[in-house]
Design an enzyme around this catalytic site. Structure first.
Site, mmCIF file in Angstrom:
data_model
loop_
_atom_site.group_PDB
_atom_site.id
_atom_site.type_symbol
_atom_site.label_atom_id
_atom_site.label_comp_id
_atom_site.label_asym_id
_atom_site.label_seq_id
_atom_site.Cartn_x
_atom_site.Cartn_y
_atom_site.Cartn_z
ATOM 1 N N SER A 54 -10.578 -7.209 -65.702
ATOM 2 C CA SER A 54 -9.308 -7.698 -66.231
ATOM 3 C C SER A 54 -8.132 -7.268 -65.365
ATOM 4 C CB SER A 54 -9.113 -7.212 -67.670
ATOM 5 O OG SER A 54 -9.216 -5.798 -67.743
ATOM 6 N N SER B 216 1.336 -3.971 -72.515
ATOM 7 C CA SER B 216 0.699 -4.291 -71.242
ATOM 8 C C SER B 216 1.007 -5.703 -70.763
ATOM 9 C CB SER B 216 -0.808 -4.052 -71.344
ATOM 10 O OG SER B 216 -1.417 -4.175 -70.077
ATOM 11 N N ASP C 178 1.557 -6.538 -63.755
ATOM 12 C CA ASP C 178 1.774 -6.988 -65.129
ATOM 13 C C ASP C 178 2.917 -6.247 -65.815
ATOM 14 O OD1 ASP C 178 0.456 -4.533 -65.334
ATOM 15 O OD2 ASP C 178 -0.442 -5.064 -67.257
ATOM 16 N N LYS D 218 1.127 3.671 -77.389
ATOM 17 C CA LYS D 218 -0.094 4.462 -77.303
ATOM 18 C C LYS D 218 0.253 5.881 -76.886
ATOM 19 C CE LYS D 218 -1.428 3.430 -72.490
ATOM 20 N NZ LYS D 218 -2.567 3.034 -71.627
ATOM 21 N N LYS E 182 -5.283 2.752 -64.864
ATOM 22 C CA LYS E 182 -5.327 1.778 -63.792
ATOM 23 C C LYS E 182 -3.929 1.658 -63.195
ATOM 24 C CE LYS E 182 -5.611 -1.811 -67.398
ATOM 25 N NZ LYS E 182 -6.149 -1.033 -68.525
ATOM 26 N N ARG F 154 -1.925 -3.402 -63.917
ATOM 27 C CA ARG F 154 -2.862 -4.428 -63.445
ATOM 28 C C ARG F 154 -2.369 -5.039 -62.145
ATOM 29 N NH1 ARG F 154 -5.962 -6.867 -68.335
ATOM 30 N NH2 ARG F 154 -5.530 -5.315 -69.932
ATOM 31 N N ARG G 195 -13.930 -13.477 -75.116
ATOM 32 C CA ARG G 195 -14.034 -13.455 -73.663
ATOM 33 C C ARG G 195 -15.489 -13.715 -73.273
ATOM 34 N NH1 ARG G 195 -8.989 -11.936 -72.428
ATOM 35 N NH2 ARG G 195 -8.074 -9.981 -73.218
#
Length: 543
Positions: free
Chosen positions: A365, A113, A277, A126, A376, A282, A496
């Site tokens: 995020s 990612s 990204d 994944k 996403k 993203r 975070r």
């Protein structure tokens, strides 16, 4: 071509996180490391005999070699077909769409990612299910259990497939179909958005800068924005995917996309700026002098969704990850639709989307998406914004001001403390958990604590319960503090800290976010003793 059975031994630490297994590239290239995990995926999903899989990745270092290994192991284990992106490339949302469109049995996505790429950086893998979404915990747990006991795996002794040539070939008895990674996804975007209105906006002089960060979305953005929507040539920058992302950090936020931020805050800013990204899931949205937080972006997209053809009939519901600000909750209330808060991880949204309970989802995020895929989708979010701006004939900044005047403003920021000692980070969280029961009614940072808990989620679709998803401290007046350890880093731990302040007074909507959040920041330090425990005087990244 013969099937070889290779003896192996387990590796420690092959437990998938929220988005698969991510480790340093040097770990993945160790003999048998990737192979062990791929073989464990086959076990976790009940084998691949007779199945068709999608395969692709973000083009980072080791992507090509890993693609060949996955195909050879699929062929050795009886898969009927693998559909792979040309040159092994496929953005994560495009992979999700292809799984769904071609009705395959799932897919393997090679990506870490937003993590950096290269021989000294990170790699990841994944499995996505037949619905196009990330594997649920029942599957990832089964994969992990097999990684602990694996003793052998099968792989086909065969030449590599030429992934540069679109078309059909064979690897043993398995068919390999190399496809254009962009065309199906671009067609889907044309179905969702009003391309004619966006094209007219560009024809009227609207300007844009999309920073692909030398990651996977470059070819997608060039095809859609410049070719199909006629944005001026050069609107897409850093558009060629590179194995090390041009030695950059492919995370679309103000820290890592600083050149874009500098442009958008300068005197020669275009009307609209955006970035995506490493694997294309993203997004970052910026207007002239106006940065849009991902939490606000979700709320503003939802509030204006009926301007987009695909959502003209309204939304079934709006879902956000728990750490994401509550801005979208007030939009859901105004629209009269359900609002959901889930643990971090897109797989939790998948259940809501499949059940028709939600239409638009988002994470703080920089991840936003809808029921068009089960991931996403960075470029989708960019096109959504362009569609809204074209329909409303307004600027990003004016749209933000209008939204805040109607719904109030959630000042929001995330402070990341990266690569800190993992045992120390876990002790920090455990010690804070031990205080939660006694925090109600006390004061921290000058704010009165209303309640505190460790977030647990009861899935309204399948009834499953997921615990320890982040410590929440709620203050009187609506301010909020959340702390959690991220599962996406590969070195140490990332703490975070999410900070939120709600303002509805029209006179308080134009403060600097860090100044507005100062009491919540002080409360975080007082409660968790971050500086004292970590030795860090400031976060590594502020978004």
């Amino acid at each position: 071509m013969t099937v070889q059975t290779i003896k192996t031994t387990p590796f420690d630490g092959q437990k998938p996180g929220t988005s698969g297994l991510r480790k340093q590239t040097s770990t993945f290239v160790e003999p048998n490391y990737l192979e062990n995990f791929v073989a464990s995926i086959w076990v976790g999903i009940g084998g691949v005999t007779g199945k068709t899989l999608v395969l692709g990745g973000d083009g980072r270092y080791y992507n090509k070699e890993a693609s060949q290994i996955v195909m050879k192991m699929a062929a050795a284990s009886g898969a009927t077909k693998v559909i792979v992106g040309q040159d092994g490339l496929l953005s994560t949302p495009a992979a999700s769409h292809m799984i769904r469109k071609r009705k395959t049995d799932g897919g393997v996505i090679l990506s870490a990612s937003h993590n950096p790429g290269g021989p000294k950086a990170d790699f990841g893998i994944k499995f996505n299910m037949p619905n196009g979404g990330p594997a649920p915990e029942s599957i990832t747990n089964a994969i992990f259990e097999n990684t602990k006991v694996i003793s052998e795996y099968d792989i086909l002794d065969a030449p590599d497939v030429d992934l540069s040539v679109i078309g059909l070939s064979k690897m043993g008895d398995m068919v390999v179909e190399v496809v254009d990674p962009v065309v199906d996804y671009a067609a889907l975007m044309e179905e969702i958005f009003d391309f004619a209105a966006i094209k007219d906006m560009f024809a009227g002089g609207f300007t844009l800068c999309f920073d692909a960060m030398h990651a996977i979305t470059g070819p997608y953005a060039t095809e859609i924005l410049e070719k199909r929507l006629s944005a001026p040539e050069g609107s897409v920058i850093n558009g060629i995917p590179l194995p090390d992302f041009g030695e950059g950090h492919p995370d679309p936020n103000p820290t890592w996309a600083k050149p874009l931020m500098d442009l958008m805050m300068g005197p020669d800013a275009p009307d609209f700026g955006a970035a995506s990204d490493g694997d294309g899931d993203r997004n970052m949205i910026v207007g002239k002098g106006a940065y849009v937080t991902p939490s606000d972006s979700l709320a503003m997209l939802a509030a204006n969704a009926t301007l987009v053809p695909a959502y003209k009939d309204g939304l079934a519901g709006i879902a956000r990850s728990m750490p994401t600000s509550g801005a979208s909750d007030r939009v859901a209330e105004a629209l009269g639709v359900p609002a959901f808060a889930t643990p971090t991880g897109w797989k939790f949204f998948g259940n809501l989307l499949d059940a028709g309970k939600a239409t638009i989802c988002g994470e703080e995020s920089a991840g936003t998406g809808s029921n068009h895929v089960r991931e996403k989708d960075g470029l989708w979010a960019v096109l959504f914004w362009l569609n809204i701006l074209a329909a409303r004939k307004t600027s990003v900044q004016d749209l933000m001001v209008d939204h805040w005047s109607k719904y109030g403003r959630n000042y929001y920021s995330r402070h990341d403390y990266e690569a800190i000692d993992k045992p120390m980070a876990e002790k920090l969280m455990d010690d804070l958990r031990g205080k939660l029961a006694d925090l109600g009614g006390t004061v921290a940072g000058g704010l009165t604590i209303e309640s505190a808990d460790d977030f647990a989620y009861d899935d309204p679709v399948d009834g499953s319960r997921t615990e320890k998803q982040g410590i929440r401290v709620l203050f009187k007046g609506g301010d909020r503090l959340v702390l959690r350890l991220s599962g996406t880093g590969t070195v140490g731990a990332t703490l975070r800290v999410y900070l939120e302040k709600v303002v509805t007074d029209p006179n308080g909507l134009d403060m600097d976010p860090q100044e507005a959040l100062a009491p919540v920041i002080a409360a975080a330090e007082e409660l968790a003793e971050i500086s004292t425990r970590t030795g860090r005087t400031a976060p590594d990244v502020i978004t």
